[in-house]
Scaffold this motif. Structure first.
Motif, PDB file in Angstrom:
ATOM      1  N   GLY A   1      -4.253  68.166 133.972  1.00 17.88           N
ATOM      2  CA  GLY A   1      -3.720  67.490 135.147  1.00 17.88           C
ATOM      3  C   GLY A   1      -2.210  67.654 135.277  1.00 17.88           C
ATOM      4  O   GLY A   1      -1.684  67.866 136.370  1.00 17.88           O
ATOM      5  N   GLN A   2      -1.508  67.577 134.142  1.00 12.67           N
ATOM      6  CA  GLN A   2      -0.057  67.763 134.160  1.00 12.67           C
ATOM      7  C   GLN A   2       0.299  69.194 134.553  1.00 12.67           C
ATOM      8  O   GLN A   2       1.260  69.425 135.306  1.00 12.67           O
TER       9      GLN A   2
ATOM     10  N   LEU B   1       2.275  72.997 138.715  1.00 10.91           N
ATOM     11  CA  LEU B   1       2.044  74.283 139.379  1.00 10.91           C
ATOM     12  C   LEU B   1       2.238  74.222 140.890  1.00 10.91           C
ATOM     13  O   LEU B   1       2.396  75.271 141.532  1.00 10.91           O
ATOM     14  N   GLN B   2       2.216  73.032 141.479  1.00  5.89           N
ATOM     15  CA  GLN B   2       2.208  72.923 142.941  1.00  5.89           C
ATOM     16  C   GLN B   2       3.373  73.682 143.582  1.00  5.89           C
ATOM     17  O   GLN B   2       3.157  74.554 144.435  1.00  5.89           O
TER      18      GLN B   2
ATOM     19  N   GLY C   1      -6.088  67.400 142.135  1.00  8.14           N
ATOM     20  CA  GLY C   1      -5.103  67.670 143.173  1.00  8.14           C
ATOM     21  C   GLY C   1      -5.007  69.130 143.560  1.00  8.14           C
ATOM     22  O   GLY C   1      -4.849  69.466 144.737  1.00  8.14           O
ATOM     23  N   LEU C   2      -5.108  70.030 142.591  1.00  8.90           N
ATOM     24  CA  LEU C   2      -5.019  71.463 142.862  1.00  8.90           C
ATOM     25  C   LEU C   2      -6.435  72.011 142.957  1.00  8.90           C
ATOM     26  O   LEU C   2      -7.140  72.125 141.952  1.00  8.90           O
ATOM     27  N   ASN C   3      -6.868  72.334 144.168  1.00  4.43           N
ATOM     28  CA  ASN C   3      -8.232  72.817 144.380  1.00  4.43           C
ATOM     29  C   ASN C   3      -8.241  73.903 145.441  1.00  4.43           C
ATOM     30  O   ASN C   3      -7.239  74.147 146.123  1.00  4.43           O
ATOM     31  N   ALA C   4      -9.394  74.552 145.603  1.00  6.22           N
ATOM     32  CA  ALA C   4      -9.477  75.691 146.508  1.00  6.22           C
ATOM     33  C   ALA C   4      -9.266  75.292 147.963  1.00  6.22           C
ATOM     34  O   ALA C   4      -8.661  76.043 148.740  1.00  6.22           O
TER      35      ALA C   4
ATOM     36  N   LEU D   1       1.248  80.754 132.506  1.00  6.08           N
ATOM     37  CA  LEU D   1       1.927  80.768 131.209  1.00  6.08           C
ATOM     38  C   LEU D   1       3.225  79.969 131.242  1.00  6.08           C
ATOM     39  O   LEU D   1       3.468  79.099 130.383  1.00  6.08           O
ATOM     40  N   LEU D   2       4.067  80.239 132.232  1.00  9.02           N
ATOM     41  CA  LEU D   2       5.359  79.563 132.303  1.00  9.02           C
ATOM     42  C   LEU D   2       5.197  78.071 132.564  1.00  9.02           C
ATOM     43  O   LEU D   2       5.951  77.245 132.024  1.00  9.02           O
ATOM     44  N   THR D   3       4.210  77.703 133.377  1.00  9.17           N
ATOM     45  CA  THR D   3       3.983  76.281 133.642  1.00  9.17           C
ATOM     46  C   THR D   3       3.480  75.569 132.391  1.00  9.17           C
ATOM     47  O   THR D   3       3.910  74.440 132.096  1.00  9.17           O
TER      48      THR D   3
END
Length: 297
Positions: free
Chosen positions: A84-85, A90-91, A245-248, A131-133
């Motif tokens: 989740g974090q 990533l947003q 929160g992050l979805n298609a 990777l960076l996130t």
């Protein structure tokens, strides 16, 4: 907020179904954009998370042995919080990267590049984003897991983080779109009043106003109900679990919104009229523009 593990499983299951359904619907061109490739990677991560959580939760002893390590419901809650974090972090990187991808596609006609080359480039950027996130979350952020102080077999709910980035991203992009529409309208009016003798400039201003008007119209015709849904979430202060929160569906909305913003802000009407500008693929909006003969000239 605390969410029961069965509720987490239901949410992840529904999210995976939605992710893969939208991936299938966009299968013809999904590898041609950064958001499309990222959507595939997100579906894979969601599926792996759902399988891990389900496997540990349904096991009779409350734990699973994996490569000699004992995974319990402590690890389920920890994994959900970490993912989740990462999703929350990533947003903004995804929005910025996808916006640059669309800008280059529209202004530089990157759609003419071979599909395999674009897919490789988008895959590399997607891998770097993940990777960076992840490194940021583990090494630089102030993320601290919250765990219940009870035996693992007594854990029936997990503390999950909520995300506010969705509404922040949507509000910023919609404000940008609104400002672009307002600027185009004011520019056309200004040229009409002050530059009546400069027919070329006046025509360009009206052509740009036409592009902005049509782009906003196409976007709102498709996503008006989704915007109402976002407004309801904003007004009712509903907390969205970060792992959902992050979805298609959100990425598809972002794709259309970013295309509209790029067309309004950075695309000259003359390029669209003459076919010199390429519009990124979109499975939900039909970006077709009509121009008067004066605008095309």
């Amino acid at each position: 907020m605390y969410v029961s593990i069965p509720s987490i499983l239901v949410g992840l299951g529904g999210k995976c179904l939605l992710d893969w359904t939208l991936v299938f619907l966009q299968r013809e061109h999904i590898c041609k954009t950064l958001l499309g490739v990222f959507c595939i990677s997100l579906a894979i991560v969601d599926s792996a998370l759902a399988v891990c959580v389900t496997t540990v939760h349904v096991h009779a002893d409350g734990y699973v042995l994996l490569l000699g390590s004992r995974l319990t419901r402590y690890h389920v809650c920890l994994l959900v919080q970490i993912v989740g974090q990462v999703y929350s972090a990533l947003q903004w990187p995804v929005v910025v990267s996808a916006g640059l991808d669309h800008f280059c596609t529209v202004t530089l006609r990157l759609n003419s590049i071979a599909t395999r080359t674009r897919w490789l480039a988008c895959s590399l950027v997607t891998a770097l984003l993940w990777l960076l996130t992840a490194l940021y979350v583990f090494l630089l952020s102030d993320f601290t897991p919250v765990m219940e102080d009870v035996p693992h077999h007594q854990i029936h709910q997990c503390f999950v983080l909520h995300t506010s980035q969705i509404l922040q991203v949507a509000m910023l992009l919609l404000l940008t779109l609104g400002c672009a529409a307002l600027h185009a309208g004011c520019s056309a009016r200004l040229f009409k009043n002050l530059l009546k003798d400069q027919i070329t400039d006046q025509t360009r201003a009206h052509a740009r106003k036409s592009v902005v008007h049509q782009a906003v119209h196409v976007f709102l015709n498709t996503w008006a109900l989704f915007l109402v849904f976002l407004a309801v979430l904003f007004l009712t202060c509903v907390e969205i679990p970060a792992y959902l929160g992050l979805n298609a569906a959100w990425l598809c909305f972002l794709n259309s919104l970013l295309i509209a913003v790029v067309l309004c802000v950075a695309c000259p009407a003359s390029q669209l009229a003459q076919g010199l500008a390429a519009v990124p693929p979109d499975s939900f909006c039909e970006w077709r523009f009509t121009f008067s003969s004066a605008a095309e000239d």
